[in-house]
Design an enzyme around this catalytic site. Structure first.
Site, PDB file in Angstrom:
ATOM      1  N   LYS A  73       4.607   0.465  10.222  1.00 26.15           N
ATOM      2  CA  LYS A  73       4.583   1.752   9.518  1.00 26.15           C
ATOM      3  C   LYS A  73       4.187   2.882  10.447  1.00 26.15           C
ATOM      4  O   LYS A  73       4.730   3.972  10.369  1.00 26.15           O
ATOM      5  CB  LYS A  73       3.568   1.686   8.379  1.00 26.15           C
ATOM      6  CG  LYS A  73       4.143   1.156   7.083  1.00 26.15           C
ATOM      7  CD  LYS A  73       3.081   1.192   5.995  1.00 26.15           C
ATOM      8  CE  LYS A  73       3.435   0.231   4.886  1.00 26.15           C
ATOM      9  NZ  LYS A  73       2.282  -0.072   4.047  1.00 26.15           N
ATOM     10  N   ARG A  77       5.573 -13.286   9.186  1.00 26.35           N
ATOM     11  CA  ARG A  77       6.241 -12.034   8.865  1.00 26.35           C
ATOM     12  C   ARG A  77       7.572 -11.967   9.600  1.00 26.35           C
ATOM     13  O   ARG A  77       7.812 -12.690  10.574  1.00 26.35           O
ATOM     14  CB  ARG A  77       5.368 -10.842   9.212  1.00 26.35           C
ATOM     15  CG  ARG A  77       5.160 -10.626  10.702  1.00 26.35           C
ATOM     16  CD  ARG A  77       4.019  -9.647  10.981  1.00 26.35           C
ATOM     17  NE  ARG A  77       4.266  -8.316  10.492  1.00 26.35           N
ATOM     18  CZ  ARG A  77       3.533  -7.714   9.553  1.00 26.35           C
ATOM     19  NH1 ARG A  77       2.518  -8.326   8.991  1.00 26.35           N
ATOM     20  NH2 ARG A  77       3.800  -6.497   9.173  1.00 26.35           N
ATOM     21  N   GLU A  94       0.879  -1.163   0.000  1.00 31.31           N
ATOM     22  CA  GLU A  94       0.000   0.000   0.000  1.00 31.31           C
ATOM     23  C   GLU A  94       0.921   1.218   0.000  1.00 31.31           C
ATOM     24  O   GLU A  94       1.819   1.294   0.834  1.00 31.31           O
ATOM     25  CB  GLU A  94      -0.845  -0.037   1.272  1.00 31.31           C
ATOM     26  CG  GLU A  94      -2.010   0.890   1.229  1.00 31.31           C
ATOM     27  CD  GLU A  94      -2.847   0.802   2.505  1.00 31.31           C
ATOM     28  OE1 GLU A  94      -3.514   1.792   2.797  1.00 31.31           O
ATOM     29  OE2 GLU A  94      -2.818  -0.224   3.194  1.00 31.31           O
TER      30      GLU A  94
HETATM   31  P1  ATP Z   1       0.397  -1.884   7.164  1.00 32.15           P
HETATM   32  O1  ATP Z   1      -0.466  -3.119   7.254  1.00 32.15           O
HETATM   33  O2  ATP Z   1       0.913  -1.351   8.462  1.00 32.15           O
HETATM   34  O3  ATP Z   1      -0.129  -0.844   6.244  1.00 32.15           O
HETATM   35  P2  ATP Z   1       2.293  -3.593   5.847  1.00 32.15           P
HETATM   36  O4  ATP Z   1       3.619  -3.688   6.481  1.00 32.15           O
HETATM   37  O5  ATP Z   1       1.374  -4.728   5.843  1.00 32.15           O
HETATM   38  O6  ATP Z   1       1.718  -2.311   6.478  1.00 32.15           O
HETATM   39  P3  ATP Z   1       1.955  -3.421   2.995  1.00 32.15           P
HETATM   40  O7  ATP Z   1       2.248  -2.239   2.178  1.00 32.15           O
HETATM   41  O8  ATP Z   1       0.567  -3.891   3.052  1.00 32.15           O
HETATM   42  O9  ATP Z   1       2.502  -3.060   4.411  1.00 32.15           O
HETATM   43  O10 ATP Z   1       2.939  -4.616   2.673  1.00 32.15           O
HETATM   44  C1  ATP Z   1       3.224  -5.099   1.396  1.00 32.15           C
HETATM   45  C2  ATP Z   1       3.612  -6.543   1.474  1.00 32.15           C
HETATM   46  O11 ATP Z   1       4.718  -6.718   2.332  1.00 32.15           O
HETATM   47  C3  ATP Z   1       2.474  -7.367   2.028  1.00 32.15           C
HETATM   48  O12 ATP Z   1       2.245  -8.455   1.162  1.00 32.15           O
HETATM   49  C4  ATP Z   1       2.969  -7.833   3.365  1.00 32.15           C
HETATM   50  O13 ATP Z   1       2.558  -9.139   3.615  1.00 32.15           O
HETATM   51  C5  ATP Z   1       4.485  -7.762   3.240  1.00 32.15           C
HETATM   52  N1  ATP Z   1       5.086  -7.443   4.533  1.00 32.15           N
HETATM   53  C6  ATP Z   1       4.883  -6.353   5.281  1.00 32.15           C
HETATM   54  N2  ATP Z   1       5.561  -6.422   6.438  1.00 32.15           N
HETATM   55  C7  ATP Z   1       6.238  -7.596   6.429  1.00 32.15           C
HETATM   56  C8  ATP Z   1       7.129  -8.266   7.341  1.00 32.15           C
HETATM   57  N3  ATP Z   1       7.463  -7.732   8.520  1.00 32.15           N
HETATM   58  N4  ATP Z   1       7.638  -9.459   6.973  1.00 32.15           N
HETATM   59  C9  ATP Z   1       7.313  -9.997   5.792  1.00 32.15           C
HETATM   60  N5  ATP Z   1       6.477  -9.437   4.892  1.00 32.15           N
HETATM   61  C10 ATP Z   1       5.950  -8.254   5.197  1.00 32.15           C
HETATM   62 MG    MG Z   2      -0.798  -4.283   4.894  1.00 36.65          MG
END
Ligand code: ATP
Ligand code: MG
Length: 592
Positions: free
Chosen positions: A309, A299, A64
Site C-alpha cells: 500500500k 501472501r 483496513e
Molecule cells: P498493510 O498491512 O500494508 O496495511 P495489507 O495489504 O495487509 O496492508 P489489509 O487491509 O490489512 O492490507 O488486508 C486485508 C486482508 O487482505 C488481510 O487479511 C491480508 O491478509 C490480505 N492480504 C493483503 N495483501 C495480500 C497479499 N499480497 N496476498 C494475499 N492476501 C493479502
Molecule cells: Mg494489514
C-alpha cells in the site's frame, strides 16, 4: 516460480488445500457445532441468547480502509468468501478501522464495490454481515479492564526506549518493567485515567502480563492499548486510547463468532498471543468456547508489480500514474478499467492455489488467465492500430458492399456482422513491405493477399511522403474471389490481412498499456523501485476501427483480430465516442 500447483492445471474447480482440509476436518468432527449466533456480533452473554448458528463456518475479509484493494487482496477475497460459499458458511465483510489515522470513506466505498465486483456479497440468513471493528471499542475496553482485574495486564510507564531495551533480543530474555507488579486496583485506576485523558500521548501503555522471558518476543508483555489523541471517523473524540491491532483482531473475530480466521504468514508468530487473549477472556466468561482459530497462508507476490500500500500510495501521489484506477496499477479498480475480469481472477486464484510457502507468481500466469477467459467471452472486431491507406483502383468510387465477419470463430451461434468494403481502406502499416523479407506473405509490389472476409487483391504500386514513409498502397481486386462465394478459393494466396473502410471507420483513442515496471522484482537488490518503472508503459494512439465499435458501451470487451483484447474505458468514454484500453495482447511479448 510457484511450486504450489502447476500453472498448466486447467481445472478451475478449487483444488484441495491445507485450509480446505482443516475446514473439512472441523466439519466432520463438529468442532463448531455448539456455537450460537444472536444475529449480530457480541460477547458470550449476547450469543448465549441466540439460536444454533445457521452458518456452518464463519470467515472474514478484514481490510483496513486505508488504501485501495489490490490483486493480492483478490487472493484473500476468493479464499475467504470462497470457503464460506463452498461450506455453507458466511464470510463477514469487516472494516478493520481501529486505527484512528489514515482511514477514509473513499476507501470504504471502493473496497465494498470491488468485493461485489468480484462476485461476492455479505447478505445471508436475513442478515447483512458488514461490520466495523470500531463498533467494538466498548467491548475491547471492558475486556482490557477484565485483563487488569484478573492480573493479566498492567499499565507501564517506561519510555518507549526503555521498553525497547528491556524487551531483550532473539537470544536474550527481556527484563521485567519496574511497573509490572502493581496491584490490579492501581492498574485499573491508571487505565481509567488514561481513558479519561489525564495522561499525555505516549506516556503510558497498557501491556498484557505474560512472560518477559518467552522465546517468542511477541509474548513478552505486548502492548494492548496506547494513548493517542486522534479523531476517529466513526467514534469521533470519544476515545483518546486505542487498542493495538494484535489485541483488537482476535476480539473482533470472537465477537463475530468467526471460526477460521485466515491471515498472511507474517502473523504466524502472533498466533500464540491471539490464543492467549481469547483464552483469558473465555476464562472470565466474556467469550465462549469454541474460540476462533487463526491460520496463515502465503501472501501473493507477483512479478512486475508492487503490492504494498505504501508504494501504491507513492506512485499515485507522486503522479507516476494518473490515479488509483490508472489501468497500469495492480489495484482492483485499475484492473477493472484495464479489462481484467472477475472470472479471470477466479481462474487465477484457483490456479495459483493456497499454500504455506512464500513464492513469486509470474505475471504471465495472470495474463494467461485473462486471455483464456476473454478468448471465450469476447466477440471479435477489426481494428487498424497503425493505419496506412490502401486504394483499390479498379473498385467503383461510390460503392459500399457488405462483407460478413463472424463474431466468434468458435461460436457460430453468435452470428456474423456486416462490415462495409469500399474503394479506400485502412490497413496496418506492417502489412505492406516495399521489399518483402523472406517468408513475408502480406502485401508487397506485385504480390497477392486476401482482404479478410473480402477479395483477393494484387498490389500495383505505392506512394511515399517526403520523409520516405509509405502513405498509400495501390492495388487491384480480383472480382471472383470474394470470401464465402463459390469459387472464391480458385486463386490461392498465403497472406490474409485485416482492413477497415476509410469512409466508414471510427477513429478512436486507443491506449496501449504495457507493464508498469520493466523489472520482474521492482526495487530488488539496492535499486530504488522507481528506477525500475517502464518508461513505455502506455502509448496513446488514434486507431481506425470498424464502424460497429462506435456504439460500444463502457466495459464492453472485444478481441481486436491479430492484436489482443481491448475494453471500452469506463471512465473516459462518452456515448458514440468510446475510448479503448488494451487489456492484454494475444501473445506474451515479454516471454524470454
Ligand atoms: P498493510 O498491512 O500494508 O496495511 P495489507 O495489504 O495487509 O496492508 P489489509 O487491509 O490489512 O492490507 O488486508 C486485508 C486482508 O487482505 C488481510 O487479511 C491480508 O491478509 C490480505 N492480504 C493483503 N495483501 C495480500 C497479499 N499480497 N496476498 C494475499 N492476501 C493479502
Ligand atoms: Mg494489514
Amino acid at each position: 516460480m510457484s511450486s504450489e500447483k502447476t500453472p498448466s492445471d486447467k481445472n478451475s474447480a478449487p483444488a484441495a488445500n491445507f485450509i480446505r482440509n482443516i475446514v473439512e476436518h472441523d466439519l466432520a468432527h463438529g468442532t463448531y457445532k455448539t456455537r450460537k449466533w444472536a444475529g449480530s456480533p457480541g460477547d458470550a452473554a449476547h450469543h448465549a441468547q441466540g439460536s444454533p448458528d445457521p452458518a456452518k463456518i464463519r470467515t472474514r475479509f478484514p481490510p483496513e480502509p486505508n488504501g485501495y484493494l489490490h490483486i493480492g487482496h483478490a487472493k484473500s477475497i476468493f479464499l475467504n468468501f470462497g470457503l464460506a460459499r463452498d461450506y455453507d458458511g458466511v464470510c463477514h465483510m469487516r472494516f478493520d478501522d481501529t486505527n484512528p489515522e489514515k482511514e477514509e470513506q473513499e476507501y470504504v466505498d471502493s473496497i465494498t464495490e470491488m468485493v461485489q465486483w468480484l462476485g461476492f456479497g455479505w447478505e445471508k440468513n436475513n442478515c447483512s454481515h458488514l461490520f466495523y471493528a470500531s463498533n467494538y471499542f466498548d467491548f475491547m475496553y471492558r475486556a482490557a479492564e477484565y485483563l487488569i482485574e484478573s492480573g493479566n495486564a498492567y499499565v507501564d510507564q517506561q519510555t518507549a526506549d526503555e521498553m525497547r531495551t528491556n524487551r531483550g533480543t532473539l537470544t536474550e530474555p527481556g527484563k521485567d518493567s519496574p511497573w509490572r507488579n502493581r496491584s490490579p486496583q492501581e492498574n485499573l485506576a491508571l487505565f481509567r485515567e488514561m481513558r479519561d485523558g489525564k495522561h499525555a500521548d505516549g506516556s503510558m501503555v497498557l501491556r498484557a502480563r505474560i512472560d518477559m522471558a518467552s522465546p517468542n518476543i511477541n509474548l513478552r508483555d505486548p502492548a494492548i492499548y496506547r494513548i493517542k489523541r486522534a479523531t476517529h471517523h466513526n467514534t469521533g473524540d470519544k476515545w483518546c486510547i486505542y487498542p493495538m491491532y494484535t489485541y483488537a483482531h482476535p476480539l473482533e473475530d470472537a465477537l463475530e463468532q468467526v471460526t477460521h480466521s485466515i491471515c498472511t504468514l507474517e502473523f504466524e508468530d502472533q498466533r500464540p498471543f491471539y490464543d492467549w487473549v481469547l483464552e483469558r477472556l473465555a476464562e472470565g466468561g466474556l467469550l465462549a468456547h469454541p474460540l476462533p482459530r487463526q491460520y496463515e497462508f502465503a501472501r501473493l507476490n507477483l512479478t512486475y508489480v508492487v503490492l504494498s500500500k505504501r508504494r501504491l500510495i507513492e506512485l499515485v501521489e507522486n503522479k507516476h500514474v494518473s490515479g488509483w484506477d490508472d489501468p497500469r496499477l495492480p489495484t482492483l479498480a485499475a484492473a477493472r478499467r484495464r479489462g481484467y475480469t472477475p472470472e479471470g481472477f477466479k481462474l487465477f486464484t484457483d490456479r495459483i492455489g493456497v499454500s504455506k510457502a512464500d513464492s513469486w507468481i509470474e505475471y504471465t500466469i495472470l495474463e494467461d488467465c485473462m486471455r483464456e477467459v476473454l478468448n471465450e467471452s469476447a466477440e471479435r472486431r477489426i481494428a487498424v492500430l497503425d493505419p496506412i491507406k490502401l486504394v483499390i483502383d479498379n473498385y467503383p468510387e461510390n460503392q459500399a458492399e457488405d462483407c460478413f465477419a463472424p463474431n466468434h470463430p468458435q461460436k457460430p451461434e453468435l452470428g456474423k456482422r456486416t462490415v462495409p468494403l469500399t474503394r479506400e481502406l485502412w490497413i496496418e502499416r506492417e502489412d505492406f513491405m516495399e521489399v518483402p523479407s523472406k517468408g513475408y506473405f502480406r502485401l508487397f509490389p506485385d504480390g497477392l493477399v486476401r482482404l479478410r472476409y473480402g477479395y483477393v487483391v494484387k498490389c500495383t504500386g505505392f506512394e511515399k511522403d517526403s520523409a520516405g514513409n509509405i502513405t498509400v498502397v495501390h492495388c487491384q481486386y480480383l472480382p471472383d474471389t470474394k470470401s464465402g462465394t463459390p469459387g472464391a478459393d480458385a486463386i490461392k494466396v498465403k497472406g490474409n490481412i485485416h482492413w477497415v473502410s476509410a469512409q466508414h471507420a471510427y477513429a478512436a483513442e486507443v491506449r496501449l498499456y504495457d507493464r508498469l515496471f520493466k523489472e520482474a522484482h521492482p526495487g530488488a537488490g539496492d535499486r530504488d523501485y522507481l528506477d525500475d518503472l517502464n518508461p513505455d508503459s502506455v502509448k496513446v494512439i488514434t486507431a481506425q476501427l470498424e464502424p460497429s465499435l462506435k456504439d460500444a458501451k463502457p466495459e464492453d470487451a472485444f478481441q481486436f483480430e491479430r492484436h489482443g483484447y481491448f475494453v471500452v474505458d469506463r471512465k473516459d468514454s462518452a456515448a458514440g465516442k468510446p475510448v479503448f484500453n488494451r487489456t492484454v495482447t494475444l501473445r506474451d511479448a515479454w516471454q524470454k
